[in-house]
Design a protein around this motif. Sequence first.
Motif, PDB file in Angstrom:
ATOM      1  N   ARG A   1       0.876  -3.343   5.195  1.00 42.65           N
ATOM      2  CA  ARG A   1       1.378  -2.231   4.393  1.00 42.65           C
ATOM      3  C   ARG A   1       2.852  -2.434   4.078  1.00 42.65           C
ATOM      4  O   ARG A   1       3.599  -2.994   4.889  1.00 42.65           O
ATOM      5  CB  ARG A   1       1.227  -0.886   5.138  1.00 42.65           C
ATOM      6  CG  ARG A   1      -0.070  -0.677   5.884  1.00 42.65           C
ATOM      7  CD  ARG A   1      -1.230  -0.342   5.009  1.00 42.65           C
ATOM      8  NE  ARG A   1      -1.149   0.929   4.312  1.00 42.65           N
ATOM      9  CZ  ARG A   1      -2.126   1.346   3.494  1.00 42.65           C
ATOM     10  NH1 ARG A   1      -3.190   0.600   3.285  1.00 42.65           N
ATOM     11  NH2 ARG A   1      -2.019   2.496   2.896  1.00 42.65           N
ATOM     12  N   ILE A   2       3.283  -1.989   2.940  1.00 35.33           N
ATOM     13  CA  ILE A   2       4.701  -1.967   2.613  1.00 35.33           C
ATOM     14  C   ILE A   2       5.049  -0.578   2.080  1.00 35.33           C
ATOM     15  O   ILE A   2       4.162   0.207   1.742  1.00 35.33           O
ATOM     16  CB  ILE A   2       5.089  -3.041   1.559  1.00 35.33           C
ATOM     17  CG1 ILE A   2       4.164  -2.938   0.350  1.00 35.33           C
ATOM     18  CG2 ILE A   2       5.083  -4.423   2.151  1.00 35.33           C
ATOM     19  CD1 ILE A   2       4.682  -3.667  -0.869  1.00 35.33           C
ATOM     20  N   GLU A   3       6.380  -0.291   2.060  1.00 30.78           N
ATOM     21  CA  GLU A   3       6.845   0.998   1.554  1.00 30.78           C
ATOM     22  C   GLU A   3       7.257   0.852   0.097  1.00 30.78           C
ATOM     23  O   GLU A   3       8.042  -0.033  -0.244  1.00 30.78           O
ATOM     24  CB  GLU A   3       8.056   1.462   2.369  1.00 30.78           C
ATOM     25  CG  GLU A   3       7.742   1.848   3.802  1.00 30.78           C
ATOM     26  CD  GLU A   3       7.555   3.348   3.948  1.00 30.78           C
ATOM     27  OE1 GLU A   3       8.331   4.092   3.334  1.00 30.78           O
ATOM     28  OE2 GLU A   3       6.623   3.755   4.669  1.00 30.78           O
ATOM     29  N   VAL A   4       6.679   1.676  -0.776  1.00 31.50           N
ATOM     30  CA  VAL A   4       7.120   1.717  -2.164  1.00 31.50           C
ATOM     31  C   VAL A   4       7.425   3.164  -2.494  1.00 31.50           C
ATOM     32  O   VAL A   4       6.537   4.024  -2.399  1.00 31.50           O
ATOM     33  CB  VAL A   4       6.043   1.161  -3.117  1.00 31.50           C
ATOM     34  CG1 VAL A   4       6.503   1.305  -4.561  1.00 31.50           C
ATOM     35  CG2 VAL A   4       5.750  -0.291  -2.804  1.00 31.50           C
ATOM     36  N   LEU A   5       8.673   3.454  -2.842  1.00 32.05           N
ATOM     37  CA  LEU A   5       9.091   4.824  -3.164  1.00 32.05           C
ATOM     38  C   LEU A   5       8.688   5.800  -2.063  1.00 32.05           C
ATOM     39  O   LEU A   5       8.261   6.926  -2.332  1.00 32.05           O
ATOM     40  CB  LEU A   5       8.467   5.284  -4.500  1.00 32.05           C
ATOM     41  CG  LEU A   5       8.729   4.418  -5.719  1.00 32.05           C
ATOM     42  CD1 LEU A   5       7.864   4.866  -6.886  1.00 32.05           C
ATOM     43  CD2 LEU A   5      10.198   4.447  -6.133  1.00 32.05           C
ATOM     44  N   GLY A   6       8.813   5.351  -0.793  1.00 35.09           N
ATOM     45  CA  GLY A   6       8.531   6.227   0.328  1.00 35.09           C
ATOM     46  C   GLY A   6       7.058   6.397   0.624  1.00 35.09           C
ATOM     47  O   GLY A   6       6.682   7.187   1.488  1.00 35.09           O
ATOM     48  N   LEU A   7       6.161   5.667  -0.103  1.00 39.41           N
ATOM     49  CA  LEU A   7       4.727   5.763   0.174  1.00 39.41           C
ATOM     50  C   LEU A   7       4.268   4.456   0.798  1.00 39.41           C
ATOM     51  O   LEU A   7       4.726   3.380   0.410  1.00 39.41           O
ATOM     52  CB  LEU A   7       3.943   5.996  -1.116  1.00 39.41           C
ATOM     53  CG  LEU A   7       4.206   7.320  -1.824  1.00 39.41           C
ATOM     54  CD1 LEU A   7       3.631   7.290  -3.229  1.00 39.41           C
ATOM     55  CD2 LEU A   7       3.583   8.456  -1.033  1.00 39.41           C
ATOM     56  N   SER A   8       3.366   4.555   1.788  1.00 37.96           N
ATOM     57  CA  SER A   8       2.856   3.351   2.431  1.00 37.96           C
ATOM     58  C   SER A   8       1.660   2.828   1.640  1.00 37.96           C
ATOM     59  O   SER A   8       0.666   3.527   1.469  1.00 37.96           O
ATOM     60  CB  SER A   8       2.446   3.688   3.866  1.00 37.96           C
ATOM     61  OG  SER A   8       1.621   2.668   4.372  1.00 37.96           O
ATOM     62  N   VAL A   9       1.775   1.610   1.096  1.00 41.34           N
ATOM     63  CA  VAL A   9       0.665   1.037   0.328  1.00 41.34           C
ATOM     64  C   VAL A   9       0.351  -0.357   0.857  1.00 41.34           C
ATOM     65  O   VAL A   9       1.176  -0.990   1.519  1.00 41.34           O
ATOM     66  CB  VAL A   9       0.991   0.953  -1.180  1.00 41.34           C
ATOM     67  CG1 VAL A   9       1.169   2.323  -1.766  1.00 41.34           C
ATOM     68  CG2 VAL A   9       2.217   0.099  -1.415  1.00 41.34           C
ATOM     69  N   SER A  10      -0.859  -0.831   0.549  1.00 43.35           N
ATOM     70  CA  SER A  10      -1.264  -2.171   0.972  1.00 43.35           C
ATOM     71  C   SER A  10      -0.683  -3.199   0.011  1.00 43.35           C
ATOM     72  O   SER A  10      -0.772  -3.046  -1.204  1.00 43.35           O
ATOM     73  CB  SER A  10      -2.791  -2.242   0.989  1.00 43.35           C
ATOM     74  OG  SER A  10      -3.214  -3.538   0.701  1.00 43.35           O
ATOM     75  N   ARG A  11      -0.066  -4.235   0.571  1.00 42.26           N
ATOM     76  CA  ARG A  11       0.589  -5.244  -0.271  1.00 42.26           C
ATOM     77  C   ARG A  11      -0.422  -5.998  -1.145  1.00 42.26           C
ATOM     78  O   ARG A  11      -0.271  -6.039  -2.372  1.00 42.26           O
ATOM     79  CB  ARG A  11       1.348  -6.212   0.619  1.00 42.26           C
ATOM     80  CG  ARG A  11       2.582  -6.767  -0.001  1.00 42.26           C
ATOM     81  CD  ARG A  11       3.199  -7.795   0.927  1.00 42.26           C
ATOM     82  NE  ARG A  11       3.323  -9.056   0.194  1.00 42.26           N
ATOM     83  CZ  ARG A  11       4.279  -9.283  -0.690  1.00 42.26           C
ATOM     84  NH1 ARG A  11       5.175  -8.352  -0.957  1.00 42.26           N
ATOM     85  NH2 ARG A  11       4.345 -10.427  -1.336  1.00 42.26           N
ATOM     86  N   PRO A  12      -1.498  -6.570  -0.521  1.00 42.87           N
ATOM     87  CA  PRO A  12      -2.490  -7.222  -1.390  1.00 42.87           C
ATOM     88  C   PRO A  12      -3.161  -6.235  -2.339  1.00 42.87           C
ATOM     89  O   PRO A  12      -3.539  -6.597  -3.463  1.00 42.87           O
ATOM     90  CB  PRO A  12      -3.510  -7.824  -0.416  1.00 42.87           C
ATOM     91  CG  PRO A  12      -3.193  -7.289   0.912  1.00 42.87           C
ATOM     92  CD  PRO A  12      -1.803  -6.737   0.901  1.00 42.87           C
ATOM     93  N   GLY A  13      -3.261  -4.968  -1.896  1.00 43.05           N
ATOM     94  CA  GLY A  13      -3.877  -3.952  -2.760  1.00 43.05           C
ATOM     95  C   GLY A  13      -3.050  -3.725  -4.004  1.00 43.05           C
ATOM     96  O   GLY A  13      -3.574  -3.606  -5.114  1.00 43.05           O
ATOM     97  N   LEU A  14      -1.709  -3.686  -3.808  1.00 41.69           N
ATOM     98  CA  LEU A  14      -0.802  -3.491  -4.931  1.00 41.69           C
ATOM     99  C   LEU A  14      -0.947  -4.648  -5.916  1.00 41.69           C
ATOM    100  O   LEU A  14      -1.013  -4.459  -7.142  1.00 41.69           O
ATOM    101  CB  LEU A  14       0.629  -3.412  -4.401  1.00 41.69           C
ATOM    102  CG  LEU A  14       1.667  -2.752  -5.289  1.00 41.69           C
ATOM    103  CD1 LEU A  14       1.289  -1.308  -5.563  1.00 41.69           C
ATOM    104  CD2 LEU A  14       3.041  -2.826  -4.637  1.00 41.69           C
ATOM    105  N   GLU A  15      -1.024  -5.880  -5.331  1.00 42.70           N
ATOM    106  CA  GLU A  15      -1.158  -7.057  -6.171  1.00 42.70           C
ATOM    107  C   GLU A  15      -2.483  -7.011  -6.940  1.00 42.70           C
ATOM    108  O   GLU A  15      -2.526  -7.297  -8.137  1.00 42.70           O
ATOM    109  CB  GLU A  15      -1.104  -8.300  -5.293  1.00 42.70           C
ATOM    110  CG  GLU A  15      -0.563  -9.504  -6.003  1.00 42.70           C
ATOM    111  CD  GLU A  15      -0.454 -10.709  -5.082  1.00 42.70           C
ATOM    112  OE1 GLU A  15       0.628 -11.275  -5.006  1.00 42.70           O
ATOM    113  OE2 GLU A  15      -1.464 -11.060  -4.432  1.00 42.70           O
TER     114      GLU A  15
END
Lengths: 230, 255
Positions: B93-107
């Motif tokens: 998981r990584i933080e984007v704009l204060g939200l926790s999202v999955s890195r491969p998911g984002l990709e």
Amino acid sequence: MHVPDGFIDGPVSLGAGVVAAAAIGVALRGSRRELGDEKVAPLAGLVAAFVFAVQMLNFPVAAGTSGHLLGGVLAAVLVGPWTGVLCVAVVLLVQLFFADGGLTAYGVNVTCMAVATALVGWLVFRLALVVLPRRPGSVVPAAFLAALVSVPAAALAFTGIYALGGTADIPLGTLAAAMVGVHVLIGIGEAVITALVVSSVLAVRPDLVHGARGLVAARREAALRSAVTA
Amino acid sequence: MSGGHAHGGHLPRDSPVHRLPPECKLLAAVAFLLVVVSTPRGWWPAYAGYAVLLAAVAGLARVPVGTVLRRTVVEVPFVLFAVAIPFVARGPRIEVLGLSVSRPGLESAGTILAKATLGVLTSILLVATTEQRALLAGLERLRLPPRLVQIAAFMLRYAEVIAAELRRMRIARESRCFRARSVRAWRPLAHAAGALFVRCYERGERVHLAMLSRGYTGTMPAGPGAAAAPRSWAAVAVLPAAAGLVLAAVGTVLR
């Protein structure tokens, strides 16, 4: 909603295309039996235009939102399962001309929305008719159940295809639960509207409801018998 | 889904792209999209390259960019779906704009959106440069079952008529003070749909009888027409070939 390009990987998209092509081939043959050989083109064409148009009819839900009928089970009950598959497949084909749904995802869309919907729906419809009393009115609850099951069935078919060739690493359990959850709600709307439309056609032209064919004839025969004996 | 655009998206022009045989354009579009779909996740330069290729086709076809971009709204429901992917996908998981999202998911979400957009743009260009009837003739020349093409042709021919029928029924309802506001409106609307079905079916029977009286025996007299020239096939092969080159070039740089 139509699956766009890039959501399912290349080999599985092609595989779904093969499944769709085979299903359309079988449906073309089956539809010839249901409508009569040279009647297929004009009648299935007009029924496909009906499905296309009825998807533009908005049914208000709540708070300003509205939904529309998908029409797979409705077509199957009204004109027969194979013609139903064929009509939805043709609607999906023509929707490609409006950039609706990916060109490479056509097979996936046909497999989920035409084949899974109409065939699972028809199976449920026939099973329900076995249990329900043998009279034309039974077609309405049977169509309700068929439409109710058909929409989550399409969602499950999509989840299955996604398990084979999905391009994002989503836990399958989550995807299946979310897809089926949302589509059960959509299925309820689809079921209510399908049942209402079938009952309205049954009231004016029972002879046009393919799913009621045996039942309408049986009722006529019973009425004739009682008239003769009286 | 999209309703109310039965007129299609054809933009009549006289351009080299418009003049190409429809079956060549159809196959080229599918081949191009198969290259797009087979591109691995996160190869952003490749997606940009494909977009440049499509822009070149649009320029050659003299299709205004604004029209093409405006038509991509068909994609909107899908965008909402793609936005959810990073939140439910697996992986670190990584933080984007204060939200926790999955890195491969984002990709993945970015990749899916990019490919879906390229798909929509390709379809829009194909439709803008080819008449619907020509597309159907092209499908027939690509050996689709003639019966299927006939059904689609009937559907296209009558879609406007049936949509107009539906519109007249709506005007009739509304002139009787009907307003579709809540679930209670479903019954009258379903009656309208049922009436529409009966009218469509009866129209189909009339069309069939009219065809029989003109000697119809199950096949259309026109036939699929002449095959495309090898020169046309060579011309349309440029697009998928260029996409393949982009894919290979980006592959060698990224590896």
